[in-house]
Scaffold this motif. Structure first.
Motif, PDB file in Angstrom:
ATOM      1  N   GLU A   1      -7.805  13.805   0.348  1.00  0.00           N
ATOM      2  CA  GLU A   1      -6.833  12.752   0.064  1.00  0.00           C
ATOM      3  C   GLU A   1      -6.129  12.979  -1.267  1.00  0.00           C
ATOM      4  O   GLU A   1      -4.929  12.716  -1.404  1.00  0.00           O
ATOM      5  N   PHE A   2      -6.867  13.474  -2.244  1.00  0.00           N
ATOM      6  CA  PHE A   2      -6.253  13.749  -3.546  1.00  0.00           C
ATOM      7  C   PHE A   2      -5.173  14.818  -3.413  1.00  0.00           C
ATOM      8  O   PHE A   2      -4.041  14.644  -3.890  1.00  0.00           O
ATOM      9  N   TYR A   3      -5.514  15.933  -2.778  1.00  0.00           N
ATOM     10  CA  TYR A   3      -4.546  17.022  -2.666  1.00  0.00           C
ATOM     11  C   TYR A   3      -3.406  16.656  -1.712  1.00  0.00           C
ATOM     12  O   TYR A   3      -2.257  17.052  -1.931  1.00  0.00           O
ATOM     13  N   ARG A   4      -3.712  15.897  -0.677  1.00  0.00           N
ATOM     14  CA  ARG A   4      -2.655  15.480   0.247  1.00  0.00           C
ATOM     15  C   ARG A   4      -1.632  14.604  -0.469  1.00  0.00           C
ATOM     16  O   ARG A   4      -0.416  14.794  -0.318  1.00  0.00           O
ATOM     17  N   SER A   5      -2.107  13.643  -1.265  1.00  0.00           N
ATOM     18  CA  SER A   5      -1.175  12.756  -1.962  1.00  0.00           C
ATOM     19  C   SER A   5      -0.385  13.515  -3.025  1.00  0.00           C
ATOM     20  O   SER A   5       0.805  13.252  -3.236  1.00  0.00           O
ATOM     21  N   THR A   6      -1.030  14.468  -3.704  1.00  0.00           N
ATOM     22  CA  THR A   6      -0.321  15.272  -4.706  1.00  0.00           C
ATOM     23  C   THR A   6       0.796  16.079  -4.063  1.00  0.00           C
ATOM     24  O   THR A   6       1.932  16.105  -4.550  1.00  0.00           O
ATOM     25  N   LEU A   7       0.494  16.732  -2.959  1.00  0.00           N
ATOM     26  CA  LEU A   7       1.493  17.549  -2.273  1.00  0.00           C
ATOM     27  C   LEU A   7       2.581  16.688  -1.642  1.00  0.00           C
ATOM     28  O   LEU A   7       3.755  17.080  -1.606  1.00  0.00           O
ATOM     29  N   ASN A   8       2.204  15.500  -1.162  1.00  0.00           N
ATOM     30  CA  ASN A   8       3.196  14.597  -0.566  1.00  0.00           C
ATOM     31  C   ASN A   8       4.270  14.200  -1.565  1.00  0.00           C
ATOM     32  O   ASN A   8       5.436  13.994  -1.200  1.00  0.00           O
TER      33      ASN A   8
END
Length: 493
Positions: free
Chosen positions: A471-478
């Protein structure tokens, strides 16, 4: 939809939750102090998670997409809980998990020393410091512009060095990222920075070479558009250069005294074990086979290759203004000239050595050119062994490489943390070998025989890292227009 993480001291928890829930639009499970608070303010749906410890906050930052971090400060003391929390925000196990300061706000409670307290937090370059308003809706209205101003920009990939095993590790990392990023492959990033071995992969990607073809070239499959990269390409002994150099030194010797002979012997030592000429020729041939120019301007994306002026110790970036008229293959060869492995490279009247002598990954160069998301791959880490004497028992070459890696890695981490603090509006994702990976990665920089194992190790390390804190990396990339999907670990053969 806006998500806030609200940090408050434990003794003020009930009081703060009551204030956050005072809005007429609030909905929450009042039976639990851990349940999120939901309300509508400033025309937005807002979800607020309230935490009281740094560990709890860090866990939320890794598992919940958080738009803003808000710290509620009650004390005028110099070392408060909030102040210590903020100082530790950028010193996490993974530097890329540091929450950007341009998305941190501090709410000051009470009226004592407001100016001094505002100045103290302002030194951290947080996005906003404000006195606690009467209504929670007012707080959301004041913080709303911080979310609205978050804009995506250029995407950059910065690759460090580390010899052949470093390049193989970077290949595994890039392949994993390419597999889990949805809708945009790595070679469509905007900026590529490469130093030493990383300059080879950065160049191939910037010129649009297919990543699977690059992998095939190193694995020796011969099925892609690139010729196989064999040990003969990488390691061409510089025997003739050493012989000519030794003869030239002996010819200038005028004394047979012991001190003079010792000086002569030291000056006769090889300047490099390998010439690097075949590597340069190989690179030129790959461009020629595809009908491509070796001009930096011919790259599909911005390309920057770092090297070191051997005589001035100045870091030079080929591809930048004033250094664009060098053929790409020559720039790569200069960037890889780590003595005593490779001879220095002469371009014009200047001798160049490995770029890692003065920089590690040139991530700051990408940031200064507008990159909002910078993915950094740093394979050059020293081994960390709990076994006393492990490094010493590996011999002199291993000890020398361990010292070099420790020096470069310490400099790199210090520079990265400083850059993250200075450029809070930009996100940095760092990928580097884990402690348990280093025994395979460390030692000789010429590990051609285990190339597939290193590529697989790097691939699996990235997949595990992204899946663990998905979730952390997904939100950062989003935030930068990228979608992330879960990857699958490769089975060992």
């Amino acid at each position: 939809m806006v998500t806030l993480l609200y940090f408050v001291e434990d003794k003020y928890l009930e009081q703060s939750r009551a204030w956050l829930m005072s809005s007429s639009t609030t909905s929450s499970d009042t039976s639990s102090l851990q349940s999120p608070i939901r309300l509508v303010a400033a025309g937005r749906e807002v979800t607020i998670y309230v935490v009281t410890t740094r560990e709890e906050a860090h866990r939320h930052l890794l598992t919940v997409p958080v738009d803003l971090l808000v710290l509620e400060e009650h004390s005028a003391l110099d070392e408060t809980i909030c102040f210590r929390f903020l100082k530790g925000l950028h010193y996490l196990p993974d530097p890329d998990q540091a929450f950007p300061l341009n998305r941190v706000a501090v709410v000051l409670c009470g009226k004592e020393h407001l100016v001094d307290r505002s100045f103290r937090y302002g030194r951290f370059n947080v996005a906003k410091v404000l006195a606690k308003p009467r209504a929670v809706e007012t707080l959301i209205t004041l913080l709303a512009p911080l979310v609205e101003n978050q804009e995506s920009g250029k995407l950059a990939l910065c690759l460090g060095g580390g010899g052949l095993e470093g390049l193989l590790y970077e290949l595994g990392v890039c392949k994993a990222l390419d597999d889990v990023l949805v809708g945009r492959s790595l070679h469509r990033f905007d900026i590529f920075c490469g130093i030493s071995a990383g300059s080879i992969l950065a160049t191939f990607l910037a010129f649009g070479f297919d990543l699977d073809d690059i992998l095939d070239a190193f694995e020796g499959g011969g099925q892609g558009s690139l010729d196989p990269i064999t040990p003969a390409v990488l390691y061409d002994p510089a025997i003739l250069d050493w012989m000519l150099h030794a003869v030239a030194v002996l010819a200038k010797t005028r004394s047979l005294k012991p001190k003079a002979l010792l000086s002569t012997f030291l000056r006769m030592s090889p300047r490099g074990l390998f010439k690097g000429a075949r590597l340069r020729q190989y690179l030129s041939l790959q461009f020629k086979n595809r009908g491509l120019s070796e001009d930096f301007a011919a790259a599909n994306r911005e390309l920057y290759i770092g090297a070191t002026n051997q005589d001035t110790s100045e870091h030079v970036v080929f591809g930048a203004e004033g250094f664009r008229d060098v053929p790409v293959s020559r720039a790569i060869r200069a960037s890889c000239a780590l003595t005593p492995f490779y001879l220095p490279e002469r371009i014009g009247a200047t001798w160049y050595a490995d770029g890692q002598i003065t920089r590690t990954a040139n991530f700051h160069w990408a940031m200064e050119r507008g990159a909002k998301l910078v993915i950094v791959v740093n394979p050059l880490r020293p081994i960390e062994s709990g076994e006393p004497g492990y490094v010493h028992g590996k011999g002199g070459l291993f000890e020398a490489l361990q010292s070099l890696k420790a020096l470069i890695n310490t400099r790199f981490l210090h520079a990265l943390n400083h850059q993250i603090e200075r450029c809070a509006e930009q996100d940095v994702l760092l990928f580097q070998p884990y402690r348990e990976d280093m025994k395979l990665m460390s030692g000789s920089p010429m590990k051609y025989s285990i190339r597939r194992e290193i590529i697989r190790l790097a691939y699996n390390a990235v997949i595990r890292k992204l899946n663990t804190d998905f979730e952390f990396y997904r939100s950062t990339l989003n935030r930068h227009g990228l979608e992330l999907r879960r990857g699958r670990v490769l089975e060992t053969s």
